[in-house]
Scaffold this motif. Structure first.
Motif, PDB file in Angstrom:
ATOM      1  N   VAL A   1       0.847  -1.197   0.000  1.00  0.00           N
ATOM      2  CA  VAL A   1       0.000   0.000   0.000  1.00  0.00           C
ATOM      3  C   VAL A   1       0.880   1.242   0.000  1.00  0.00           C
ATOM      4  O   VAL A   1       1.797   1.367   0.818  1.00  0.00           O
ATOM      5  N   ARG A   2       0.561   2.172  -0.907  1.00  0.00           N
ATOM      6  CA  ARG A   2       1.393   3.374  -1.022  1.00  0.00           C
ATOM      7  C   ARG A   2       0.590   4.651  -0.801  1.00  0.00           C
ATOM      8  O   ARG A   2       1.164   5.739  -0.818  1.00  0.00           O
ATOM      9  N   ARG A   3      -0.710   4.550  -0.624  1.00  0.00           N
ATOM     10  CA  ARG A   3      -1.537   5.761  -0.469  1.00  0.00           C
ATOM     11  C   ARG A   3      -2.048   5.826   0.966  1.00  0.00           C
ATOM     12  O   ARG A   3      -2.608   4.868   1.489  1.00  0.00           O
ATOM     13  N   PHE A   4      -1.888   7.000   1.593  1.00  0.00           N
ATOM     14  CA  PHE A   4      -2.269   7.190   2.987  1.00  0.00           C
ATOM     15  C   PHE A   4      -3.026   8.504   3.137  1.00  0.00           C
ATOM     16  O   PHE A   4      -2.715   9.495   2.470  1.00  0.00           O
ATOM     17  N   VAL A   5      -3.982   8.498   4.058  1.00  0.00           N
ATOM     18  CA  VAL A   5      -4.657   9.736   4.473  1.00  0.00           C
ATOM     19  C   VAL A   5      -4.155  10.088   5.867  1.00  0.00           C
ATOM     20  O   VAL A   5      -4.050   9.216   6.742  1.00  0.00           O
ATOM     21  N   THR A   6      -3.842  11.360   6.073  1.00  0.00           N
ATOM     22  CA  THR A   6      -3.346  11.812   7.371  1.00  0.00           C
ATOM     23  C   THR A   6      -4.062  13.086   7.777  1.00  0.00           C
ATOM     24  O   THR A   6      -4.687  13.754   6.943  1.00  0.00           O
ATOM     25  N   ASP A   7      -3.961  13.434   9.057  1.00  0.00           N
ATOM     26  CA  ASP A   7      -4.562  14.700   9.497  1.00  0.00           C
ATOM     27  C   ASP A   7      -3.782  15.342  10.638  1.00  0.00           C
ATOM     28  O   ASP A   7      -4.297  16.225  11.324  1.00  0.00           O
ATOM     29  N   SER A   8      -2.539  14.904  10.838  1.00  0.00           N
ATOM     30  CA  SER A   8      -1.749  15.488  11.920  1.00  0.00           C
ATOM     31  C   SER A   8      -0.271  15.448  11.570  1.00  0.00           C
ATOM     32  O   SER A   8       0.185  14.573  10.821  1.00  0.00           O
ATOM     33  N   ALA A   9       0.485  16.380  12.144  1.00  0.00           N
ATOM     34  CA  ALA A   9       1.929  16.405  11.926  1.00  0.00           C
ATOM     35  C   ALA A   9       2.573  15.157  12.501  1.00  0.00           C
ATOM     36  O   ALA A   9       3.537  14.613  11.934  1.00  0.00           O
ATOM     37  N   GLU A  10       2.048  14.667  13.627  1.00  0.00           N
ATOM     38  CA  GLU A  10       2.624  13.499  14.271  1.00  0.00           C
ATOM     39  C   GLU A  10       2.502  12.263  13.389  1.00  0.00           C
ATOM     40  O   GLU A  10       3.438  11.471  13.260  1.00  0.00           O
TER      41      GLU A  10
END
Length: 369
Positions: free
Chosen positions: A106-115
């Motif tokens: 898997v190469r696609r990620f969703v994020t919502d924080s700097a951490e």
């Protein structure tokens, strides 16, 4: 109403409770969604119904998948999915989780924080989830996910694009237009000229009340994208959808049995109908009466009367519908079948593994590929 295949299956006596799914209807709903959003990438939200035959049906049609962890990834790969078409959409990841997911391809990620962003693998395709309004949803996220637009713009610099989710069973098509406007302004502020735009899930299903047609959501999203291009916010987008409920809900019927039908003098003027499935056997979305499944008693046809519907456990919270008006035939008796329709989404995947001694919800799948 259930398909002919579902009705034929339900005509044969079987131990209850159980969920039965018609993958033929899943395929039909996928085809309709793809036609409404030509050119969009569709990633089925596995959490809605992770049954292997459902995943195989969708993979064969070309669907990608929105996954939350290694277990869902393994299910998708076993179903024939291309790991390049998977998106790890859950931004709540423990140490080392992203690396483990990347090792599965898997190469696609969703994020919502700097951490979280700091722990994503080099070279990953990253989408930053933006906090948007989700009023109008049956189950809003209440701020659990998503960065504010200002923070999202900072995080998104150098990434592939942006994502949002307008809440589950979202009844306002305008909520998607509003989300697109906010997300694409974030992309503009981050310097992304042609972002990936992931509009999440939340497309609604008709339970007991009408919902806007699919075309209304397509028009809202496409219109907002066109307006952003005209305004110069972006040059264009690569659109992604993460449908769950809208693909599988109508494909499922949850067959239960009435364990007891009681008059309760001095407590309630209505009959109380206790089913052998409740909030711990797949009906968690009845919490707060957020999702009101259509209900029928297929063996009875007499005049209806008001009822309270409750589950079988010793938990006082295991009451399905007390406020919303429900009615079932007055001659309903213990031992009669009671069906909950449009129950293909968030039922078996929500069922407990043994609360109060009740086992997981059995699942039968029709028209398997």
């Amino acid at each position: 109403m259930p398909t002919r295949a579902l009705e034929a299956f339900l005509a044969e006596p079987r131990p209850t409770p159980f969920l039965v799914l018609d993958t033929g209807l899943v395929a039909q709903r996928y085809t309709e969604l793809a036609a409404a959003f030509p050119g969009a990438e569709i990633l089925y939200a596995v959490k809605a119904c992770p049954e292997p035959e459902v995943l195989r049906t969708l993979a064969a049609l070309g669907s990608g998948f929105d996954v939350a962890g290694a277990e869902e990834i393994a299910l998708c790969l076993d179903a024939g999915a291309d790991p390049a078409r998977l998106c790890h959409g859950n931004p709540v990841r423990g140490p080392g989780a992203a690396a483990a997911v990347a090792a599965q391809g898997v190469r696609r990620f969703v994020t919502d924080s700097a951490e979280d962003l700091a722990g994503l693998p080099a070279g990953a395709e990253v989408l930053v989830r933006v906090l948007v309004a989700d009023d109008g949803a049956a189950t809003p996220f209440l701020g659990k996910f998503g960065a504010t637009p200002a923070e999202a713009a900072r995080l998104a610099r150098g990434t592939a694009g942006v994502a949002f989710h307008a809440g589950s069973q979202q009844l306002r098509s305008a909520a998607f237009a509003e989300g697109v406007r906010v997300a694409l302004r974030v992309a503009h502020a981050a310097g992304i000229a042609r972002p990936v735009l992931d509009v999440g899930g939340g497309l609604p299903v008709r339970y007991r009340a009408e919902v806007p047609p699919l075309d209304a959501y397509a028009e809202a999203i496409h219109g907002a994208v066109a307006a952003a291009v005209t305004a110069g916010d972006v040059d264009g987008v690569r659109l992604i959808l993460e449908p769950g409920r809208v693909l599988v809900a109508e494909a499922g019927v949850l067959r239960t049995t009435a364990l007891r039908v009681s008059r309760r003098p001095g407590i309630d003027h209505r009959r109380w109908v206790y089913l052998d499935a409740g909030r711990y056997q797949g009906l968690a979305e009845a919490e707060g009466e957020a999702i009101d499944y259509p209900v029928r008693a297929p063996g009875r046809s007499g005049p209806p009367g008001p009822v309270v519907l409750a589950g079988p456990t010793c938990d006082g919270d295991d009451v399905l519908y007390r406020r919303k008006p429900y009615a079932l035939p007055l001659d309903l008796a213990a031992g009669d079948a009671v069906d909950l329709l449009h129950a293909g989404a968030y039922t078996a995947s929500y069922a407990s593994v043994g609360f109060n001694g009740f086992g997981p919800l059995p699942v039968h799948v029709l028209n398997a590929t």
